[in-house]
Design an enzyme around this catalytic site. Structure first.
Site, PDB file in Angstrom:
ATOM      1  N   TYR A   7       0.877  -1.167   0.000  1.00  0.00           N
ATOM      2  CA  TYR A   7       0.000   0.000   0.000  1.00  0.00           C
ATOM      3  C   TYR A   7       0.918   1.222   0.000  1.00  0.00           C
ATOM      4  O   TYR A   7       1.469   1.601   1.021  1.00  0.00           O
ATOM      5  CB  TYR A   7      -0.901  -0.042   1.233  1.00  0.00           C
ATOM      6  CG  TYR A   7      -1.952   1.040   1.307  1.00  0.00           C
ATOM      7  CD1 TYR A   7      -2.172   1.951   0.273  1.00  0.00           C
ATOM      8  CD2 TYR A   7      -2.762   1.151   2.442  1.00  0.00           C
ATOM      9  CE1 TYR A   7      -3.146   2.934   0.367  1.00  0.00           C
ATOM     10  CE2 TYR A   7      -3.733   2.131   2.542  1.00  0.00           C
ATOM     11  CZ  TYR A   7      -3.921   3.018   1.498  1.00  0.00           C
ATOM     12  OH  TYR A   7      -4.886   3.992   1.595  1.00  0.00           O
ATOM     13  N   LYS A  63      -1.502  -1.400  -4.144  1.00  0.00           N
ATOM     14  CA  LYS A  63      -2.392  -0.250  -4.297  1.00  0.00           C
ATOM     15  C   LYS A  63      -1.475   0.968  -4.261  1.00  0.00           C
ATOM     16  O   LYS A  63      -0.886   1.289  -3.228  1.00  0.00           O
ATOM     17  CB  LYS A  63      -3.422  -0.154  -3.179  1.00  0.00           C
ATOM     18  CG  LYS A  63      -4.282   1.118  -3.294  1.00  0.00           C
ATOM     19  CD  LYS A  63      -5.194   1.315  -2.099  1.00  0.00           C
ATOM     20  CE  LYS A  63      -5.972   2.639  -2.230  1.00  0.00           C
ATOM     21  NZ  LYS A  63      -6.827   2.917  -1.044  1.00  0.00           N
ATOM     22  N   ILE A  96      -9.037   1.683  -6.741  1.00  0.00           N
ATOM     23  CA  ILE A  96      -9.603   1.655  -5.386  1.00  0.00           C
ATOM     24  C   ILE A  96      -9.915   3.104  -5.000  1.00  0.00           C
ATOM     25  O   ILE A  96      -9.165   3.736  -4.256  1.00  0.00           O
ATOM     26  CB  ILE A  96      -8.624   0.977  -4.403  1.00  0.00           C
ATOM     27  CG1 ILE A  96      -8.229  -0.411  -4.937  1.00  0.00           C
ATOM     28  CG2 ILE A  96      -9.238   0.846  -3.014  1.00  0.00           C
ATOM     29  CD1 ILE A  96      -7.206  -1.142  -4.087  1.00  0.00           C
TER      30      ILE A  96
END
Length: 321
Positions: free
Chosen positions: A136, A164, A209
């Protein structure tokens, strides 16, 4: 075979009660709302969820509720980030115990760690938790950026299954997706973006996302579906709607940008009856009742205008035929 890890994954907000505990009943309704509107996955306890405001048991309860409410219909990726490797492992183990499909971890925050320390961080977590691990990358909040070479090492050695990337650096992102493709490595790349969903897919992302999907999952899904089908004109139009909707958060002042975005999303969800309260965890500033009404009214105006434009476009297309 189509991967389950593609499309729009919603980074859920966390509805809260008056004592700032997660409102799990509202969270279940929020998940139902997401799935009814076609999202492809759930990102639990991330930045939009105000995860740093909750203790370990509260975070685990929210992840468990997410898994139970989803009922295996889509994947659930649980954010397990914390300020140390030991703490991240604890969160990741709790997520695994309650049935999350994968875990995601930022670099540890507070100390400005080196890239070697980040390599050790991710390797240790993967060694201790038998779930796919996602990077992340969100340097604007943790103040440490994962460099391209570090991500490439973690991919090549099989430590991480995906990323992500929320830094909105499409050049960095494309170099990473090209590396994985050229090396024929299994790797899922998500962009943590609202404004660049279509561009990210073209740059090699399997999905996005976007926090805006909490209140507007249908618009985000439409953007992804259009670009995935090669209909770039439709994806540009849908992305324009996203940008217009996001601009409504700019009506809020007196708090941080994060508070404005989260307050906007929760206010709309509250007005639609999805969540019980629009409150944010302190010290994030919750919009006043008057501001919530202003936000809702402006959103209704934008959606009405968007519907009219779409109807006009369909009519024009039919007339030409």
């Amino acid at each position: 075979m189509t991967s389950r890890y593609q499309g729009i994954f919603t980074p859920l907000v966390t509805p809260i009660t008056s004592d700032e505990s997660p409102d799990l009943a509202s969270l279940r309704r929020l998940i139902d709302f997401q799935l009814e509107n076609g999202v492809h996955g759930i990102w639990a306890m991330g930045t939009s969820a105000e995860f740093a405001s909750f203790d370990e048991d509260q975070r685990a309860a929210a992840v468990q509720t997410s898994v139970e409410a989803v009922r295996s219909r889509v994947p659930v990726i649980a954010n397990a980030s914390d300020a140390s490797t030991r703490k991240a492992i604890r969160h990741a183990r709790r997520a695994a115990e309650v049935g999350a499909d994968a875990v995601a971890v930022t670099p540890p925050y507070y100390y400005p760690h080196t890239q070697d320390e980040l390599l050790a961080h991710y390797r240790a977590i993967r060694a201790e938790v038998d779930l796919p691990l996602y990077i992340y990358n969100i340097p604007q909040t943790v103040r440490v950026r994962i460099e391209l070479g570090t991500a490439q090492v973690l991919i090549a050695e099989g430590t991480v299954a995906g990323i992500k990337d929320s830094q909105n650096d499409l050049e960095w992102f494309r170099q990473l997706t090209l590396f994985a493709r050229q090396q024929n490595l299994p790797f899922v790349a998500f962009a943590g973006t609202r404004y660049l969903i279509d561009a990210a897919i073209l740059a090699g992302a399997q999905g996005a996302i976007p926090s805006l999907a909490n209140a507007f999952p249908d618009v985000c899904v439409a953007t992804y579906n259009a670009v995935a089908a090669g209909d770039l004109a439709a994806s540009v139009d849908a992305e324009a709607t996203i940008i217009e909707l996001e601009s409504v958060a700019g009506l809020l002042s007196g708090g941080s940008r994060n508070a404005a975005i989260l307050g906007f999303l929760k206010a709309i969800l509250h007005r639609r009856g999805v969540i019980e309260s629009p409150a944010l965890t302190a010290p994030l500033r919750t919009p006043t009742a008057e501001e919530q009404q202003l936000l809702y009214d402006r959103v209704q105006e934008l959606l009405a205008a968007s519907d009219q434009a779409a109807s006009a476009a369909r009519l024009a297309s039919t007339t030409k035929r």
